[in-house]
Scaffold this motif. Structure first.
Motif, short mmCIF file in Angstrom:
data_model
loop_
_atom_site.label_atom_id
_atom_site.label_comp_id
_atom_site.label_asym_id
_atom_site.label_seq_id
_atom_site.Cartn_x
_atom_site.Cartn_y
_atom_site.Cartn_z
N TYR A 229 -62.12 -12.71 39.42
CA TYR A 229 -61.19 -12.44 38.33
C TYR A 229 -59.83 -13.09 38.56
O TYR A 229 -58.82 -12.64 38.01
N THR A 230 -59.80 -14.17 39.32
CA THR A 230 -58.56 -14.90 39.54
C THR A 230 -57.98 -15.39 38.21
O THR A 230 -58.68 -16.02 37.42
N GLY A 231 -56.72 -15.09 37.97
CA GLY A 231 -56.05 -15.55 36.76
C GLY A 231 -56.24 -14.65 35.56
O GLY A 231 -55.54 -14.82 34.54
N PHE A 232 -57.15 -13.70 35.62
CA PHE A 232 -57.38 -12.82 34.48
C PHE A 232 -56.13 -12.01 34.16
O PHE A 232 -55.70 -11.92 33.00
N ALA A 233 -55.55 -11.39 35.19
CA ALA A 233 -54.38 -10.53 34.97
C ALA A 233 -53.23 -11.31 34.34
O ALA A 233 -52.57 -10.81 33.42
N ASP A 234 -53.00 -12.53 34.81
CA ASP A 234 -51.90 -13.33 34.25
C ASP A 234 -52.13 -13.60 32.77
O ASP A 234 -51.20 -13.46 31.95
N SER A 235 -53.35 -14.00 32.41
CA SER A 235 -53.66 -14.29 31.00
C SER A 235 -53.51 -13.05 30.13
O SER A 235 -52.99 -13.11 29.02
N ILE A 236 -53.96 -11.93 30.65
CA ILE A 236 -53.91 -10.68 29.89
C ILE A 236 -52.47 -10.20 29.73
O ILE A 236 -52.04 -9.82 28.63
N HIS A 237 -51.70 -10.24 30.80
CA HIS A 237 -50.33 -9.74 30.75
C HIS A 237 -49.41 -10.64 29.91
O HIS A 237 -48.43 -10.16 29.34
N GLN A 238 -49.75 -11.92 29.84
CA GLN A 238 -48.96 -12.82 28.98
C GLN A 238 -49.03 -12.40 27.52
O GLN A 238 -48.11 -12.63 26.74
N LYS A 239 -50.12 -11.75 27.15
CA LYS A 239 -50.30 -11.28 25.78
C LYS A 239 -49.93 -9.80 25.63
O LYS A 239 -50.29 -9.17 24.64
N LYS A 240 -49.22 -9.25 26.64
CA LYS A 240 -48.75 -7.87 26.60
C LYS A 240 -49.90 -6.86 26.53
O LYS A 240 -49.75 -5.76 25.99
N ALA A 241 -51.04 -7.23 27.08
CA ALA A 241 -52.20 -6.33 27.09
C ALA A 241 -52.38 -5.76 28.50
O ALA A 241 -51.78 -6.24 29.46
N LEU A 242 -53.21 -4.73 28.62
CA LEU A 242 -53.48 -4.09 29.90
C LEU A 242 -54.84 -4.54 30.43
O LEU A 242 -55.80 -4.73 29.67
N PHE A 243 -54.91 -4.67 31.74
CA PHE A 243 -56.14 -5.09 32.41
C PHE A 243 -56.82 -3.85 32.98
O PHE A 243 -56.28 -3.18 33.87
N ILE A 244 -58.02 -3.53 32.48
CA ILE A 244 -58.79 -2.36 32.90
C ILE A 244 -59.98 -2.82 33.73
O ILE A 244 -60.76 -3.67 33.28
N MET A 245 -60.14 -2.24 34.92
CA MET A 245 -61.26 -2.63 35.78
C MET A 245 -62.09 -1.40 36.15
O MET A 245 -61.58 -0.43 36.70
N ASN A 246 -63.37 -1.45 35.82
CA ASN A 246 -64.32 -0.41 36.21
C ASN A 246 -65.01 -0.87 37.49
O ASN A 246 -65.52 -1.98 37.56
N SER A 247 -65.02 -0.01 38.52
CA SER A 247 -65.61 -0.37 39.80
C SER A 247 -66.46 0.76 40.35
O SER A 247 -66.18 1.93 40.11
#
Length: 453
Positions: free
Chosen positions: A237-255
């Motif tokens: 998931y490298t880079g996912f958080a940056d792309s998501i946060h740029q759009k003011k969205a939250l990153f949710i991870m189920n583990s």
């Protein structure tokens, strides 16, 4: 109905006929007078006679404790005891015997939520320890006091993202999450007016380009992914958080909770909310439940988090004490003002995983995860060597993987079951998903391979 009256009648002039039924004839008469009926038959007069049972109950005669134990042992022996190579969200991990013994202690085993801190210190204490351990396991700032299960925790995280996003009403969901979780999320979303959009998977992993494209369409409050994903694959998931946060969205991870002992934590991936099921932390499979869901988040989202949070303080004598914090009781009672529907939770199961993590320690959790990983890769290599199986996804996996079988999958699973093996989960007409935990021995794995060769 007359039998009920007779059943409750006093014997030898002392109370009810059976010591666990406290109502005497006088009690029954007083209650019937209060509600304005002359008999129990009149009380149930609105129930149609054709559906009222008037025969004798087929109840066994009384038994001694020894006889009761023997009866249940006989009933239990009718279950088929299979060696489990299945997972898909439920895993056959070892449960230390000390856990059920500790859970039965009176300071823990309670049926009510701990609003009255002065008489609930045992419950509040273990919830505080649970929160501390889950926050450390996920790397997040804060944990709540556990959720019903992993699927509803994930659905609550989706609602939490929309609440935090205010005007955004769409949540992107990866196609690689567990289908069972997805169905629950869809149900919650439907009744809360939340729009879900699926991120396509490519070769068993979330398609980052498609996610970016959907983010660019706007109105996205959050993005939901799973790690390891439904197919057992450890996604990058490298880079996912940056792309998501740029759009003011939250990153949710189920583990899967136990896997976080060796994998990068949700916090290290840049997640805002970490959710999942704690069943892998020593809770028996229990025919599919009940389990315990966890939810952790960053500090800035703490007031959007559903459920309860326990904090540590000192009382008026300077002694350590535990209390519910950051929330008023009205938040749970007044539904229209509540952050969610979570009030009472399965905190007994939270205690279960707390004791498990305390016993195992960091090294024990790591060793169990490494044994599961090694066993799964050994089984995979052995199955591929038979020539009858091929790996569906050429991706790194943890303790679970999907293979294609060159024969009839249903027939194979039936034959395995007849020989005492729960042979994976069918995920397609020609595909099986196998899982291995630290409980599976080399001999058991070799036995499975020898049977399918």
């Amino acid at each position: 109905m007359e039998k009920t009256n007779e059943f409750l009648s006093p014997q030898n002039g002392q109370g009810g006929g059976y010591k666990y039924f406290p109502h005497t004839e006088a009690d029954l008469k007083a209650m019937m007078e209060k509600v304005g009926v002359a008999s129990l038959d009149e009380l149930y007069a609105e129930v149609p006679s054709e559906i009222r049972f008037r025969g004798d109950y087929q109840l066994p005669t009384e038994m001694s404790e020894l006889e009761v134990r023997q009866l249940f042992e006989q009933l239990g022996s009718q279950n088929r005891q299979l060696t489990c190579f299945a997972g898909a969200g439920v895993y056959d991990h070892y449960t230390p015997s000390v856990i059920p013994a500790l859970l039965s202690r009176s300071e823990f085993l309670t049926s009510y939520t701990p609003y009255q801190a002065e008489i609930s210190q045992g419950t509040l204490h273990y919830i505080f320890e649970y929160q501390s351990m889950m926050a450390e396991l996920t790397g997040m700032d804060i944990s709540n006091a556990s959720m019903y299960d992993g699927t509803t925790a994930t659905a609550e995280a989706v609602m939490m993202a929309v609440a935090a996003g205010k005007k955004q009403n769409t949540v992107l969901v990866s196609e690689t999450i567990d289908p069972k979780t997805l169905e629950v999320v869809k149900t919650y979303a439907h009744f809360h007016g939340i729009e879900l959009k699926m991120i396509p998977q490519r070769e068993g992993v979330t398609d980052k380009e498609q996610m970016t494209s959907l983010l660019n369409e706007g109105d996205v409050a959050g993005v939901l992914v799973q790690q390891p994903n439904y197919f057992g694959i450890v996604e990058d998931y490298t880079g996912f958080a940056d792309s998501i946060h740029q759009k003011k969205a939250l990153f949710i991870m189920n583990s899967i909770a136990a896997d976080l002992a060796v994998l990068k934590t949700p916090a290290e991936w840049g997640a805002d909310i970490a959710v999942g099921d704690g069943q892998s932390l020593g809770i028996p499979m229990q025919f599919g439940g009940p389990y315990v869901g966890y939810m952790c988040c960053t500090e800035k989202l703490i007031r959007k988090m559903p459920g309860r949070i326990v904090g540590k303080t000192v009382d008026n004598r300077g002694q350590r004490a535990f209390v519910l914090t950051l929330q008023a009781r009205e938040q749970h009672i007044r539904r229209q003002k509540a952050t969610s529907n979570i009030c009472s939770n399965q905190s007994l199961m939270a205690l279960w995983v707390t004791v498990y993590m305390s016993l195992m320690g960091k090294q024990g959790l790591k060793e169990a995860a490494e044994l599961s990983y090694a066993g799964a890769h050994y089984l995979c290599d052995r199955l591929l060597a038979t020539g009858r199986f091929t790996l569906v996804y050429n991706q790194p996996f943890f303790n679970e993987f999907v293979v294609r079988y060159d024969g009839n999958v249903d027939d194979l699973q039936r034959r395995l079951a007849d020989n005492g093996i729960f042979g994976g989960v069918k995920v397609a007409d020609d595909q099986l998903m196998f899982a291995v935990t630290e409980k599976r021995t080399k001999e058991e794995i070799d036995g499975l391979v020898a049977f399918v060769s």
